[in-house]
Design an enzyme around this catalytic site. Structure first.
Site, mmCIF file in Angstrom:
data_model
loop_
_atom_site.group_PDB
_atom_site.id
_atom_site.type_symbol
_atom_site.label_atom_id
_atom_site.label_comp_id
_atom_site.label_asym_id
_atom_site.label_seq_id
_atom_site.Cartn_x
_atom_site.Cartn_y
_atom_site.Cartn_z
ATOM 1 N N HIS A 128 4.288 4.116 12.113
ATOM 2 C CA HIS A 128 3.206 4.928 12.677
ATOM 3 C C HIS A 128 3.701 5.910 13.741
ATOM 4 C CE1 HIS A 128 -0.409 2.233 11.359
ATOM 5 N NE2 HIS A 128 0.551 2.251 10.447
ATOM 6 N N GLU A 184 4.646 -5.972 4.298
ATOM 7 C CA GLU A 184 4.458 -5.312 5.599
ATOM 8 C C GLU A 184 5.729 -5.427 6.442
ATOM 9 O OE1 GLU A 184 2.123 -3.534 7.024
ATOM 10 O OE2 GLU A 184 0.654 -3.628 5.404
ATOM 11 N N ASP A 217 6.513 1.751 6.795
ATOM 12 C CA ASP A 217 5.173 1.202 6.528
ATOM 13 C C ASP A 217 4.487 1.991 5.419
ATOM 14 O OD1 ASP A 217 2.859 -0.266 6.764
ATOM 15 O OD2 ASP A 217 2.246 0.609 8.660
ATOM 16 N N HIS A 262 0.837 -1.206 0.000
ATOM 17 C CA HIS A 262 0.000 0.000 0.000
ATOM 18 C C HIS A 262 0.864 1.244 0.000
ATOM 19 C CE1 HIS A 262 0.582 0.847 4.393
ATOM 20 N NE2 HIS A 262 0.659 -0.462 4.484
ATOM 21 N N GLU A 277 -5.087 0.947 2.759
ATOM 22 C CA GLU A 277 -4.829 -0.112 3.733
ATOM 23 C C GLU A 277 -4.880 0.438 5.142
ATOM 24 O OE1 GLU A 277 -2.648 -2.958 6.324
ATOM 25 O OE2 GLU A 277 -2.241 -0.840 5.986
ATOM 26 N N GLU A 278 -4.419 1.667 5.302
ATOM 27 C CA GLU A 278 -4.410 2.283 6.624
ATOM 28 C C GLU A 278 -5.779 2.838 7.004
ATOM 29 O OE1 GLU A 278 -2.060 1.774 8.442
ATOM 30 O OE2 GLU A 278 -0.143 1.847 7.385
ATOM 31 N N ASP A 332 -0.631 4.276 0.715
ATOM 32 C CA ASP A 332 -1.179 5.223 1.679
ATOM 33 C C ASP A 332 -0.438 5.109 3.005
ATOM 34 O OD1 ASP A 332 -2.434 2.651 1.997
ATOM 35 O OD2 ASP A 332 -3.927 3.578 3.298
#
Length: 385
Positions: free
Chosen positions: A350, A167, A108, A77, A138-139, A79
């Site tokens: 994150h 991931e 990520d 992903h 995805e997030e 995003d």
């Protein structure tokens, strides 16, 4: 500058807070086209910005090998989560300091996508078919992302034999963990209705709070299981209680709560939802479940052994085969073909000042090269498929 580092910088430089659209996908297309990929981009979702139905961009790229050759897919992903405040640099200006590359998505998971694109330089076209399954959701709610890509693949009769999701699975050093499965996830909203009234006249009211408290006590005391050979035990957590009663002398008319269950393959989302609904009804309430994903396991075998060998050759570390952690888009892709997750160290994902070790980028690209070549040469057993 290495190819993997160059690609990572190019992707990080685009602000792509979920749901991602536009420039970051332009960059992805610009990276893949010179590598011989046919690219299909499309949008799904027609709601307002900020809603679960907000438009999402997706990209499916494929480079076909010889007729009858195997098909290996890489999924990820573009995003990212919002960067938040307190960064020591601009989160969307990739910044090198020593052996670290800073930027939102450095871990990520833009760097993993960059590493796979870099790996493609060393995978000859006659080795087999390669595809890239890339979403911008995805997030976020994950309603119009990978599921939309799966719909597209089915409509086009495209069927990968194996899939690797990039991931960030490594914990203390690159290569120490891969994910061969994940627990399922269900969130359940609980509501108990009552009758509002004055606290001095309880006989004229019906307080929903004692009922909700009793319901939550019974749910909190549930022992769902003690785990399996490959999965940790399922857990139920109370994540919210809401009354909204601003008056100290009023019995409220309604009380709400929310629970989240992460569950192994001894259960399904439906079975747990039914069990919670029965307990809610017993206490005069109702339950609204939303199942985010079912548990899955790619049984240890040729695929995981091949990947573990590729990792160990590059890092000297044999990865643990794990099913811990949260959910990922692998929960959808497992319906298409066997899927394993492997990627960078996840310590800063994150977080503010998210950063990847630059030497890990070239190492990961080499692992992905070996993994793709190995996957295209594998004969998968029925147990793994």
């Amino acid at each position: 500058m290495s190819i993997a580092l160059e690609y990572a910088k190019r992707l990080i430089s685009h602000s792509s807070v979920t749901p991602a659209t536009g420039p970051v996908f332009d960059e992805m297309e610009a990276i893949l086209k010179p590598l011989g990929f046919d690219i299909h981009r499309f949008m799904r979702g027609d709601g307002e910005e900020g809603s679960d139905e907000a438009p999402v961009e997706n990209l499916f790229a494929i480079r076909k090998g010889p007729e009858g050759s195997k098909h290996f897919a890489f999924a990820g992903h573009l995003d990212v989560v919002p960067p938040g405040d307190g960064w020591h640099c601009d989160p969307f200006v990739p910044t090198e300091e020593g052996e670290l590359l800073y930027g939102r998505g450095a871990v990520d998971m833009k760097s993993a996508i960059a590493c796979f694109a870099a790996a493609l330089h060393d995978i000859p076209e006659d080795a087999g078919t390669i595809s890239m399954i890339i979403t911008g959701d995805e997030e976020g709610p994950a309603l119009h992302g990978t599921r939309a890509l799966i719909d597209y693949m089915r409509a086009q009769d495209i069927q990968p034999d194996l899939c690797l999701v990039g991931e960030p699975t490594s914990v203390n050093q690159l290569g120490d963990m891969m994910k061969i499965g994940r627990r399922g996830s269900v969130n359940i909203w609980l509501t108990v209705e009552g009758t509002q009234g004055h606290v001095a006249y309880p006989h004229l009211a019906d307080n929903p709070l004692p009922k909700l408290v009793a319901m939550l006590k019974e749910l909190d005391e549930l022992v769902l299981d003690t785990g399996t050979d490959w999965f940790q035990s399922s857990n139920l957590e109370i994540t919210d209680i809401e009354v909204g009663n601003k008056a100290h002398n009023v019995i409220p008319a309604q009380a709400k709560a929310r629970i989240s269950i992460r569950f192994n393959d001894l259960h399904s989302g439906a079975s747990l939802s039914e069990r919670v609904a029965a307990i809610a009804e017993k206490h005069g309430g109702r339950a609204l479940p939303i199942i985010s994903g079912e548990p899955f396991l790619t049984a240890p075998g040729e695929f995981s052994n091949m990947l573990a060998k590729a990792v160990e050759e590059e890092t000297g570390v044999k990865p643990d085969a794990s099913t811990t952690g949260g959910t990922s888009d692998a929960r959808f892709l497992r319906a298409v073909c066997p899927v394993i997750e492997f990627g960078l160290c996840n310590a800063t994902m994150h977080k503010r000042n998210e950063a990847v070790a630059i030497p890990d980028l070239d190492a990961l690209a080499r692992i992905y090269t070996k993994a793709a070549l190995g996957a295209l040469a594998l004969e998968i057993t029925q147990e793994e498929a």
